[in-house]
Design an enzyme around this catalytic site. Sequence first.
Site, PDB file in Angstrom:
ATOM      1  N   ALA A   1     -32.162  37.538  45.555  1.00 53.74           N
ATOM      2  CA  ALA A   1     -30.847  37.052  45.122  1.00 53.74           C
ATOM      3  C   ALA A   1     -30.023  36.759  46.372  1.00 53.74           C
ATOM      4  CB  ALA A   1     -30.156  38.138  44.307  1.00 53.74           C
TER       5      ALA A   1
ATOM      6  N   GLY B   1     -35.261  39.282  43.838  1.00 56.03           N
ATOM      7  CA  GLY B   1     -35.212  38.264  42.778  1.00 56.03           C
ATOM      8  C   GLY B   1     -36.307  37.223  42.928  1.00 56.03           C
TER       9      GLY B   1
ATOM     10  N   GLU C   1     -39.180  38.765  41.305  1.00 53.79           N
ATOM     11  CA  GLU C   1     -38.894  38.770  39.861  1.00 53.79           C
ATOM     12  C   GLU C   1     -39.094  37.375  39.277  1.00 53.79           C
ATOM     13  OE1 GLU C   1     -35.010  40.587  40.478  1.00 53.79           O
ATOM     14  OE2 GLU C   1     -35.633  42.268  39.234  1.00 53.79           O
TER      15      GLU C   1
ATOM     16  N   GLU D   1     -34.276  46.007  46.817  1.00 53.70           N
ATOM     17  CA  GLU D   1     -32.908  46.254  46.334  1.00 53.70           C
ATOM     18  C   GLU D   1     -32.405  47.646  46.706  1.00 53.70           C
ATOM     19  OE1 GLU D   1     -35.374  44.913  44.549  1.00 53.70           O
ATOM     20  OE2 GLU D   1     -34.643  43.134  43.491  1.00 53.70           O
TER      21      GLU D   1
HETATM   22  N1  COA Z   1     -29.468  36.374  50.481  1.00 54.70           N
HETATM   23  C1  COA Z   1     -28.706  35.634  51.284  1.00 54.70           C
HETATM   24  N2  COA Z   1     -29.112  35.199  52.493  1.00 54.70           N
HETATM   25  C2  COA Z   1     -30.360  35.552  52.890  1.00 54.70           C
HETATM   26  C3  COA Z   1     -31.205  36.330  52.102  1.00 54.70           C
HETATM   27  C4  COA Z   1     -30.726  36.754  50.835  1.00 54.70           C
HETATM   28  N3  COA Z   1     -31.467  37.476  49.995  1.00 54.70           N
HETATM   29  N4  COA Z   1     -32.363  36.518  52.771  1.00 54.70           N
HETATM   30  C5  COA Z   1     -32.248  35.866  53.934  1.00 54.70           C
HETATM   31  N5  COA Z   1     -31.031  35.278  54.020  1.00 54.70           N
HETATM   32  C6  COA Z   1     -30.494  34.466  55.110  1.00 54.70           C
HETATM   33  C7  COA Z   1     -30.107  35.324  56.309  1.00 54.70           C
HETATM   34  O1  COA Z   1     -28.818  35.877  56.123  1.00 54.70           O
HETATM   35  C8  COA Z   1     -30.157  34.294  57.404  1.00 54.70           C
HETATM   36  O2  COA Z   1     -28.998  33.470  57.331  1.00 54.70           O
HETATM   37  P1  COA Z   1     -28.161  33.127  58.667  1.00 54.70           P
HETATM   38  O3  COA Z   1     -29.134  32.375  59.530  1.00 54.70           O
HETATM   39  O4  COA Z   1     -27.027  32.283  58.173  1.00 54.70           O
HETATM   40  O5  COA Z   1     -27.765  34.434  59.267  1.00 54.70           O
HETATM   41  C9  COA Z   1     -31.328  33.419  57.019  1.00 54.70           C
HETATM   42  O6  COA Z   1     -31.514  33.616  55.616  1.00 54.70           O
HETATM   43  C10 COA Z   1     -32.630  33.797  57.706  1.00 54.70           C
HETATM   44  O7  COA Z   1     -32.897  35.163  57.468  1.00 54.70           O
HETATM   45  P2  COA Z   1     -33.141  36.241  58.640  1.00 54.70           P
HETATM   46  O8  COA Z   1     -32.762  37.583  58.112  1.00 54.70           O
HETATM   47  O9  COA Z   1     -32.508  35.805  59.896  1.00 54.70           O
HETATM   48  O10 COA Z   1     -34.730  36.128  58.787  1.00 54.70           O
HETATM   49  P3  COA Z   1     -35.734  37.252  59.331  1.00 54.70           P
HETATM   50  O11 COA Z   1     -37.043  36.592  59.524  1.00 54.70           O
HETATM   51  O12 COA Z   1     -35.124  37.999  60.484  1.00 54.70           O
HETATM   52  O13 COA Z   1     -35.849  38.326  58.120  1.00 54.70           O
HETATM   53  C11 COA Z   1     -36.142  38.960  55.828  1.00 54.70           C
HETATM   54  C12 COA Z   1     -36.435  37.927  56.908  1.00 54.70           C
HETATM   55  C13 COA Z   1     -36.664  38.448  54.496  1.00 54.70           C
HETATM   56  C14 COA Z   1     -36.866  40.297  56.159  1.00 54.70           C
HETATM   57  C15 COA Z   1     -34.604  39.224  55.755  1.00 54.70           C
HETATM   58  O14 COA Z   1     -33.939  37.963  55.672  1.00 54.70           O
HETATM   59  C16 COA Z   1     -34.161  40.048  54.585  1.00 54.70           C
HETATM   60  O15 COA Z   1     -34.340  41.266  54.586  1.00 54.70           O
HETATM   61  N6  COA Z   1     -33.571  39.402  53.550  1.00 54.70           N
HETATM   62  C17 COA Z   1     -33.038  40.067  52.408  1.00 54.70           C
HETATM   63  C18 COA Z   1     -34.141  40.484  51.460  1.00 54.70           C
HETATM   64  C19 COA Z   1     -33.566  41.255  50.292  1.00 54.70           C
HETATM   65  O16 COA Z   1     -33.013  42.343  50.436  1.00 54.70           O
HETATM   66  N7  COA Z   1     -33.726  40.693  49.081  1.00 54.70           N
HETATM   67  C20 COA Z   1     -33.291  41.315  47.866  1.00 54.70           C
HETATM   68  C21 COA Z   1     -31.918  40.901  47.505  1.00 54.70           C
HETATM   69  S1  COA Z   1     -31.366  41.717  46.023  1.00 54.70           S
END
Ligand code: COA
Length: 260
Positions: free
Chosen positions: A67, A111, A114, A134
């Site tokens: 999400a 999500g 999901e 989450e």
């Molecule tokens: N929602 C909003 N933005 C997200 C996102 C999410 N779920 N997942 C990644 N992004 C964005 C980051 O904020 C970043 O944006 P920015 O460049 O404007 O700062 C961009 O996508 C790239 O992500 P980044 O975190 O820099 O990549 P990474 O390779 O270092 O890490 C992940 C990848 C997937 C491990 C990390 O992005 C992450 O943990 N994301 C969230 C996953 C999550 O908790 N999902 C469940 C949500 S309920």
Amino acid sequence: MKNYETLLIEKNNNIAVITINRPDKLNALSSTVHREGVEILDELKSDSEVRVLVIKGAGEKAFVAGADISEFADASPVQQRDIMNSRSLFTVLDTFPKPIIAMINGFCLGGGNELAMACDIRIASEKSRFGQPEINLGIIPGGGGTQRLTNLIGESKAMELILTGDMIDAPTAFNYGLVNYVYSAEELESKTMELAAKIAEKSPIALQMSKEAVKFASRSNLDEGLRREIDLFAICFSTEDKKEGVSAFLEKRKANFTGR
Ligand code: COA
């Protein structure tokens, strides 16, 4: 079809490919993705040219990284409950009458996982990673994760993934039964489209009845499920496709199903 802000759509040979197109945000599911996703699915539902859907994420890095967390910052409990209770993308995918394949090329989290689980078949590349993170945000999965993951991989493994928020790699996801196949990143698209094409040749009505019957298995007891299967089986006997399928077999030729 109209242009969408967050989605791309391509239609060829009875297969529609929907791309979630926010690669700079790892295709996170914003409210716009949800709204446009529901809209596009409503349109494709009645498009008789489309028999199978493939859903993928844009870019090299992610299917969907969950999400859109930025939208959580200011949401009140009541707003969030209303959003989750509204006709959600997950529910529309789950009840969509045509087969849907999730083509997973990278992060498949929260999500995103999901969404993939609301599809019928999941095909992953070797570099994809799966999880329900989450818990690390102080929340729980709200798009069906606690239920669909448990149905797919069993309570003990689902519990561990949801309680730790840890990610698993593609071979582990395959061993758990979360994905049907794992291919190299180079092969992912061709293998997915091959499977989509194979399914697109079948009778659309029999595909719909098959989906309904199989999905009923995890939502009912065995007796109800077996009764439902018989009803759906009987409905197939009212179709031209059934006549065509049986005739083609007896005449030793390939069936040409029209969806009538
Ligand atoms: N929602 C909003 N933005 C997200 C996102 C999410 N779920 N997942 C990644 N992004 C964005 C980051 O904020 C970043 O944006 P920015 O460049 O404007 O700062 C961009 O996508 C790239 O992500 P980044 O975190 O820099 O990549 P990474 O390779 O270092 O890490 C992940 C990848 C997937 C491990 C990390 O992005 C992450 O943990 N994301 C969230 C996953 C999550 O908790 N999902 C469940 C949500 S309920």
